[in-house]
Each structure stands twice: as C-alpha cells, then as structure tokens.
Scaffold this motif. Structure first.
Motif, PDB file in Angstrom:
ATOM      1  N   LEU A 113      -8.332   2.568  -3.927  1.00  0.00           N
ATOM      2  CA  LEU A 113      -8.232   3.959  -3.479  1.00  0.00           C
ATOM      3  C   LEU A 113      -9.542   4.493  -2.925  1.00  0.00           C
ATOM      4  CD1 LEU A 113      -5.975   5.577  -6.241  1.00  0.00           C
ATOM      5  CD2 LEU A 113      -5.365   5.080  -3.861  1.00  0.00           C
ATOM      6  N   VAL A 114     -10.685   4.019  -3.434  1.00  0.00           N
ATOM      7  CA  VAL A 114     -11.962   4.545  -2.966  1.00  0.00           C
ATOM      8  C   VAL A 114     -12.406   3.883  -1.666  1.00  0.00           C
ATOM      9  CG1 VAL A 114     -13.611   2.942  -4.053  1.00  0.00           C
ATOM     10  CG2 VAL A 114     -14.194   5.368  -3.849  1.00  0.00           C
ATOM     11  N   MET A 115     -11.830   2.752  -1.320  1.00  0.00           N
ATOM     12  CA  MET A 115     -12.291   2.002  -0.157  1.00  0.00           C
ATOM     13  C   MET A 115     -12.156   2.780   1.152  1.00  0.00           C
ATOM     14  SD  MET A 115     -13.670  -0.992  -0.674  1.00  0.00           S
ATOM     15  CE  MET A 115     -13.303  -2.067   0.704  1.00  0.00           C
ATOM     16  N   ALA A 116     -11.087   3.566   1.286  1.00  0.00           N
ATOM     17  CA  ALA A 116     -10.903   4.328   2.519  1.00  0.00           C
ATOM     18  C   ALA A 116     -12.052   5.299   2.741  1.00  0.00           C
ATOM     19  CB  ALA A 116      -9.573   5.071   2.482  1.00  0.00           C
ATOM     20  N   SER A 117     -12.463   5.980   1.680  1.00  0.00           N
ATOM     21  CA  SER A 117     -13.564   6.927   1.788  1.00  0.00           C
ATOM     22  C   SER A 117     -14.878   6.226   2.109  1.00  0.00           C
ATOM     23  CB  SER A 117     -13.705   7.729   0.497  1.00  0.00           C
ATOM     24  OG  SER A 117     -14.805   8.613   0.566  1.00  0.00           O
ATOM     25  N   LEU A 118     -15.144   5.106   1.433  1.00  0.00           N
ATOM     26  CA  LEU A 118     -16.374   4.361   1.683  1.00  0.00           C
ATOM     27  C   LEU A 118     -16.441   3.874   3.131  1.00  0.00           C
ATOM     28  CD1 LEU A 118     -16.455   2.226  -1.588  1.00  0.00           C
ATOM     29  CD2 LEU A 118     -18.048   4.056  -0.986  1.00  0.00           C
ATOM     30  N   ALA A 119     -15.330   3.324   3.598  1.00  0.00           N
ATOM     31  CA  ALA A 119     -15.293   2.822   4.970  1.00  0.00           C
ATOM     32  C   ALA A 119     -15.440   3.951   5.984  1.00  0.00           C
ATOM     33  CB  ALA A 119     -13.990   2.063   5.209  1.00  0.00           C
ATOM     34  N   GLN A 120     -14.814   5.080   5.684  1.00  0.00           N
ATOM     35  CA  GLN A 120     -14.886   6.230   6.587  1.00  0.00           C
ATOM     36  C   GLN A 120     -16.319   6.751   6.709  1.00  0.00           C
ATOM     37  OE1 GLN A 120     -13.324  10.274   5.504  1.00  0.00           O
ATOM     38  NE2 GLN A 120     -11.807   9.802   7.083  1.00  0.00           N
ATOM     39  N   LEU A 371      -7.867  -6.898   3.054  1.00  0.00           N
ATOM     40  CA  LEU A 371      -6.678  -6.593   3.855  1.00  0.00           C
ATOM     41  C   LEU A 371      -5.925  -5.384   3.313  1.00  0.00           C
ATOM     42  CD1 LEU A 371      -5.290 -10.185   4.570  1.00  0.00           C
ATOM     43  CD2 LEU A 371      -6.548  -8.683   6.129  1.00  0.00           C
ATOM     44  N   ILE A 372      -5.777  -5.308   1.992  1.00  0.00           N
ATOM     45  CA  ILE A 372      -5.074  -4.163   1.405  1.00  0.00           C
ATOM     46  C   ILE A 372      -5.856  -2.871   1.640  1.00  0.00           C
ATOM     47  CG2 ILE A 372      -4.321  -3.128  -0.777  1.00  0.00           C
ATOM     48  CD1 ILE A 372      -3.726  -5.976  -1.755  1.00  0.00           C
ATOM     49  N   SER A 373      -7.188  -2.955   1.562  1.00  0.00           N
ATOM     50  CA  SER A 373      -8.021  -1.771   1.817  1.00  0.00           C
ATOM     51  C   SER A 373      -7.816  -1.260   3.233  1.00  0.00           C
ATOM     52  CB  SER A 373      -9.491  -2.113   1.586  1.00  0.00           C
ATOM     53  OG  SER A 373      -9.724  -2.486   0.251  1.00  0.00           O
ATOM     54  N   ILE A 374      -7.765  -2.172   4.194  1.00  0.00           N
ATOM     55  CA  ILE A 374      -7.527  -1.783   5.588  1.00  0.00           C
ATOM     56  C   ILE A 374      -6.127  -1.200   5.738  1.00  0.00           C
ATOM     57  CG2 ILE A 374      -7.249  -2.649   7.944  1.00  0.00           C
ATOM     58  CD1 ILE A 374      -9.432  -4.723   7.297  1.00  0.00           C
ATOM     59  N   ALA A 375      -5.152  -1.843   5.097  1.00  0.00           N
ATOM     60  CA  ALA A 375      -3.761  -1.398   5.197  1.00  0.00           C
ATOM     61  C   ALA A 375      -3.575   0.008   4.637  1.00  0.00           C
ATOM     62  CB  ALA A 375      -2.853  -2.379   4.452  1.00  0.00           C
ATOM     63  N   ILE A 376      -4.394   0.401   3.691  1.00  0.00           N
ATOM     64  CA  ILE A 376      -4.319   1.754   3.136  1.00  0.00           C
ATOM     65  C   ILE A 376      -5.169   2.734   3.942  1.00  0.00           C
ATOM     66  CG2 ILE A 376      -4.994   3.164   1.142  1.00  0.00           C
ATOM     67  CD1 ILE A 376      -4.020   0.978  -0.661  1.00  0.00           C
ATOM     68  N   TYR A 382      -4.669   9.038   9.186  1.00  0.00           N
ATOM     69  CA  TYR A 382      -3.827   9.904  10.010  1.00  0.00           C
ATOM     70  C   TYR A 382      -2.943  10.835   9.181  1.00  0.00           C
ATOM     71  CZ  TYR A 382      -5.280   6.799  13.773  1.00  0.00           C
ATOM     72  OH  TYR A 382      -6.024   6.089  14.671  1.00  0.00           O
ATOM     73  N   ALA A 383      -2.727  10.523   7.920  1.00  0.00           N
ATOM     74  CA  ALA A 383      -1.863  11.365   7.083  1.00  0.00           C
ATOM     75  C   ALA A 383      -2.562  12.672   6.732  1.00  0.00           C
ATOM     76  CB  ALA A 383      -1.492  10.607   5.808  1.00  0.00           C
ATOM     77  N   SER A 384      -1.880  13.775   7.000  1.00  0.00           N
ATOM     78  CA  SER A 384      -2.407  15.116   6.674  1.00  0.00           C
ATOM     79  C   SER A 384      -3.807  15.332   7.246  1.00  0.00           C
ATOM     80  CB  SER A 384      -2.415  15.323   5.154  1.00  0.00           C
ATOM     81  OG  SER A 384      -1.134  15.195   4.612  1.00  0.00           O
ATOM     82  N   GLY A 385      -4.008  14.872   8.460  1.00  0.00           N
ATOM     83  CA  GLY A 385      -5.303  15.061   9.102  1.00  0.00           C
ATOM     84  C   GLY A 385      -6.431  14.328   8.399  1.00  0.00           C
ATOM     85  N   GLY A 386      -6.116  13.274   7.657  1.00  0.00           N
ATOM     86  CA  GLY A 386      -7.140  12.501   6.962  1.00  0.00           C
ATOM     87  C   GLY A 386      -7.560  13.090   5.631  1.00  0.00           C
ATOM     88  N   ILE A 389      -7.553  11.179   2.184  1.00  0.00           N
ATOM     89  CA  ILE A 389      -8.640  10.292   1.750  1.00  0.00           C
ATOM     90  C   ILE A 389      -9.483  10.983   0.682  1.00  0.00           C
ATOM     91  CG2 ILE A 389     -10.791   9.176   2.485  1.00  0.00           C
ATOM     92  CD1 ILE A 389      -9.460   8.529   5.118  1.00  0.00           C
ATOM     93  N   ALA A 390      -9.772  12.270   0.887  1.00  0.00           N
ATOM     94  CA  ALA A 390     -10.537  13.022  -0.104  1.00  0.00           C
ATOM     95  C   ALA A 390      -9.755  13.148  -1.408  1.00  0.00           C
ATOM     96  CB  ALA A 390     -10.884  14.407   0.439  1.00  0.00           C
ATOM     97  N   ASP A 391      -8.449  13.343  -1.310  1.00  0.00           N
ATOM     98  CA  ASP A 391      -7.633  13.442  -2.519  1.00  0.00           C
ATOM     99  C   ASP A 391      -7.575  12.108  -3.258  1.00  0.00           C
ATOM    100  OD1 ASP A 391      -7.082  16.104  -2.288  1.00  0.00           O
ATOM    101  OD2 ASP A 391      -5.146  15.850  -1.295  1.00  0.00           O
ATOM    102  N   ALA A 392      -7.628  11.021  -2.513  1.00  0.00           N
ATOM    103  CA  ALA A 392      -7.612   9.694  -3.146  1.00  0.00           C
ATOM    104  C   ALA A 392      -8.862   9.485  -3.989  1.00  0.00           C
ATOM    105  CB  ALA A 392      -7.499   8.610  -2.079  1.00  0.00           C
ATOM    106  N   VAL A 393     -10.009   9.992  -3.493  1.00  0.00           N
ATOM    107  CA  VAL A 393     -11.256   9.887  -4.246  1.00  0.00           C
ATOM    108  C   VAL A 393     -11.151  10.657  -5.558  1.00  0.00           C
ATOM    109  CG1 VAL A 393     -13.704  10.482  -4.254  1.00  0.00           C
ATOM    110  CG2 VAL A 393     -12.674   9.496  -2.207  1.00  0.00           C
TER     111      VAL A 393
END
Length: 516
Positions: A113-120, A371-376, A382-386, A389-393
């Motif tokens: 769940l944190v990977m999207a934020s780190l990558a962003q 791969l799973i991190s990228i897939a998420i 794009y969901a809810s204007g991105g 990602i903050a909510d996932a953190v």
C-alpha cells in the motif's frame, strides 16, 4: 535454566539466501533507510502539526517509546529464531498458524500500500530536481507516473541482483539524506537564534516537549501519524539470514535504528517548527497548502535564493528523492523475504520460495512485489484524482500497529516460561515488549475508528440507502484485509499442511527452498 534456554533456541537451516553478507553498520543503514526519514517528514509533519500544534516535538520523542519497546521484542525473538519471516514465523511458533499468517499478510499489505506513494514522490522529485516544476508539482501527471514506475522497476532490479548491492546503494542514499537534514536543521536554528528567520518564527521552548499541554484525542492522532514516520526499522531484522552473527546483529541493528531515528526526528521537528512556526499562512507548518511536502517549501526559505542557497535547495530535493527511492527499495526487501519464508513453510504458493542460484536472492517474491506495486500504483494514480494514494498511506497505520504489536506479544508468550528466572528476562522478554504491544494495539484501535470518519480521509464512500459516509482510508484497509481472507481461504483449501501445523510448529526447523 540452561536446558530451558537451549530448548527455546530454534534450529534454522539455510533458505539459500547469502549468509554473512551484512554487518552491523549495513544492517543499521538498511533499518534507518527503510523509514525514509526525509520522505516521511516531508509528507507527514504538516499533518502532525495540524493535529497537535506545538507539541509535535513531544510526539516525536514519545512515539519512539513503543517503537523501542517493540524493537526489543524483535531482538529477543531473533535470538531464538533468526528467520527472515520475522512476525510470520514468530507468531506462528507462539500462537499458531492463523496468527502467523495474519502477521505475514499485514507486512505484505502495509508494504504494498505504501509503494504507490513512495513511487509518486520519487517520480515528482526527478522533475523538481531538474526545475521541471510544472510536471513535478502535479503528482498525478502521466510523466510522474512513468517516472514512478521506472523507479519501482529499478529498485526491484537492485533488490534482485544481491543484498550487498542493495546495502551499498543504501549507504550512499542515506548519507545524502542525513547530511542534508542536519544542514537544514542547524541552518534553521541559527537563523532563529540570530533573528533572521521570517516573521512567525518561534524560540524553542521546553513546553513543546510536554505532552500534557495537548488534549488526549489530538495527542493520540499525532502519535498515530508519528508511528508511520518511525515505521520501517524492522527491515534490519527481515534480512537476518543474510547478516553476520544473525542471532545478535539484526536485533542490535533494530534497536540502534530506532535511537538514530529519535535523534534525527527530534532535531528536525524542533528546528523546523521554530523556524516556520505553526501558522496557517506562508511557510507555517499549519498551512494546508504545504502539507504534502513541507521540506521543499522550507528549504527554499531556509537556504535562500542567493550564493550557495539554490545549490543547497537542490540538494534538499535530491535528499527527498533519494529518501523515497531508498524506501522503495527497502520496502521490497522485507516483503520479498516474508513471502519467501511463508512459501518455504507452505503458507504461500511454492513459487515464492525460489532463490536465484547466483545472486542468492528471492526471485519470484522480489519480482512479484515490484509487479503488484505497479499494478496498484497505476489505477490509484487515476482514482479520485490520485487522492486515494494519500488515503492508502493513512490506511497502513492499522497494519503497522497490528504486526509490530503481534511480534511484541509473541515475544512475551514465547519466553513465558523463562520470565521469572531473572530480572533481565522479566523486563526484556516480558514487561517491555508487553507494554510496546499494548501501546501499538491501542494506537491501532484508535486508527481504525479515526479512519472510519469520512472527514479524516481524502476520499469517502456513501453507503446506499443509509447515507453513511465511510472514510477512504478505512475502506482501503478493509479491502486489504478482505483480500487477505480470500487468499487465506484459498490456501487452506489447496495446501492445508501449514494450517494443520504440519510444516511449522514451535520446534520446526527452517525449510530449504528451491533454486531456479
């Protein structure tokens, strides 16, 4: 006593990982880098100030206590069973297969769940570093997304080719990070001291370290946020099977890592609060416009726009970039090793137990994590204007509290027969880990009800017919838990040996996975 102590020592066999590759310094570096100090402070400190105001330094110090107490539990469990599955293995030995599996899944869920934020963040800072502010200030830009995906691929590759490469890369990134945080803090304090800080600055006060100056609810909210900032030091234990003197070094590294973080966070929080104040305008830490990244805003002000100032400001950007990149890498490391261990004990699909014959690293586990991190990350962008990602953190706070606390409780139960033998055992294996676990679970319960409230999340869902609004953070945590339940049910059906206590019990040695 000696007989009981000997009975408590598990007899692990090699999984195929590269034994003895890391020393104490490398383990501490991995532990500290995994917390991503610069990224965590940049992304979270503003929210802490809004929650608790001037008592932020107090929270920075007190949040260290449950982390230290839990790290003691990690250290003690590692002495008996230096298995890279950590919480999964230890909880299974102490409480049974279901508790162990839940702890392992919590690690996997939090890390993914944190990977999207780190990558962003890493993607944004690539463009900010080269003054492409138009792209860098838009976190959901397609270019930022592309850069973030490239970072995940790059960090996955580094994790794949060897633990020593990973450790050496971390040393470089962490050096940049700590040096720049120290320079930022000292410069800020000097300017506050000589009165050249901008209007709104504050002189450091002892009252900032008094938690009783804040309400219980606001203090708890700030504490939960700071638990995330401290999260990650357990990676130094997850690489225990690749560490020299693996029964002692990983545990020491975990404890040292938490102390290093205490000093670093205490210094930075105090200095930037003094320099910027907590106002809601300008560079004030209470300005909601700056909450997503307080350090870059402060860096431009602290270092100035003349002389060496712009260079230092760019180094600060490089620092946050390196912090996010380092944490991307060190988030992949423990997840791959957790799933490796779970697969070795037949608690996960067997493919995840494969080790590369040359690099001696998990193959399927490492690649799958990337791969799973990228897939998420891609749909989250794009969901809810991105904003998701903050909510996932925020959602991972529940999982952090759960598996840290579970490890602490596992320590107490595992050593329960030796607690009354001497004072050291009572405190180090009993009282202190127990307190750490209780604090963690208290924070987890608070996090659960906090995340439920829609106004505490960036996104929310209205229940049809009932008009209930449920916070996005709660829903993400719930979905991750439901995914775990589905996988758990599937595995109980297709490979039930682990759940029948046929592959992992109190005395089961570590299994040797396949190489491919």
């Amino acid at each position: 006593m000696a007989a009981i102590e000997e009975a408590l020592q598990e007899q692990p066999l090699e999984k195929g990982l590269k034994s003895g590759a890391l020393g104490l310094i490398s383990s501490v570096v991995i532990g500290v880098a995994s917390t991503a100090p610069a990224y965590s402070l940049a992304a979270t400190l503003g929210f802490v100030v809004v929650a608790i105001g001037l008592q932020s330094p107090a929270v920075a110090v007190l949040a260290f206590i449950p982390m230290l107490l839990c790290s003691i539990g990690y250290s003690e469990m590692n002495k008996a069973d230096p298995d890279c599955g950590t919480t999964f293995t230890w909880a299974a030995r102490a409480f049974g297969p279901n508790a162990g599996w839940a702890g392992g899944w919590a690690i996997v869920a939090a890390d993914i769940l944190v990977m999207a934020s780190l990558a962003q963040v890493a993607g944004q800072y690539v463009f900010l570093l080269f003054n492409a502010d138009g792209i860098g200030t838009n976190p959901t830009s397609g270019w930022v997304l592309l850069a973030g995906v490239v970072w995940i691929i790059l960090m996955t590759t580094i994790c794949y080719v060897g633990i020593e490469v990973s450790a050496n890369f971390q040393k470089v990134l962490l050096t940049i990070e700590i040096v720049m945080l120290a320079v930022l803090s000292i410069t800020a304090l000097v300017k506050v001291g000589n009165g050249t800080a901008p209007p709104g600055y504050l002189h450091v006060s002892g009252s900032w370290f008094n938690p009783f100056n804040a309400s219980l609810s606001s203090f708890t909210a700030g504490l939960v946020l700071f638990l995330f900032i401290y999260w990650g030091w357990d990676t130094s234990v997850a690489v225990n099977e690749e560490t020299k003197d693996r029964t002692k070094t990983p545990g020491r590294a975990a404890i040292i890592s938490t102390v290093v973080l205490l000093v670093l966070y205490g210094l930075v929080t105090t200095s930037v609060q003094a320099y910027a104040g907590i106002g809601s305008k300008g560079i004030g830490l209470g300005n909601t416009s700056n909450q997503g990244d307080v350090l870059s805003v402060l860096g431009n002000s602290i270092f100035g726009s003349t002389g060496i100032g712009p260079t230092l400001s760019h180094l600060l950007i490089l620092m946050v970039l390196s912090s996010a990149a380092a944490s991307t890498q060190t988030t992949i490391l423990p997840t791959a090793r957790t799933t490796l261990s779970m697969a070795a004990y037949k608690a996960f699909p067997s493919a995840f137990a494969r080790i590369h014959p040359r690099f001696l690293t998990p193959t399927v586990s490492t690649i799958a994590m990337g791969l799973i991190s990228i897939a998420i990350y891609v749909p989250f962008n794009y969901a809810s204007g991105g904003l998701i990602i903050a909510d996932a953190v925020t959602a991972i706070g529940l999982y952090i509290a759960f598996y840290y606390g579970l490890t602490a409780f596992a320590c107490v139960w595992y050593y329960r027969k030796t607690l009354r033998e001497n004072a050291r055992n009572l405190w180090m294996r009993g009282i202190l880990p127990l307190l750490g676990g209780l604090i963690m679970y208290g924070a987890g319960i608070y996090s659960l009800q906090y995340d439920w409230v829609a106004s505490n999340s960036y996104t929310f869902w209205t229940v049809p017919g009932l008009k209930w609004q449920i916070g996005g953070s709660f829903l993400i945590a719930l979905c991750a838990a439901l995914a775990g339940v589905i996988v758990w049910i599937y595995l109980r059906i297709v490979q039930p040996a682990y759940f029948r206590k046929q592959t992992l019990t109190r005395s089961t040695p570590t299994l040797v996975p396949e190489t491919s």
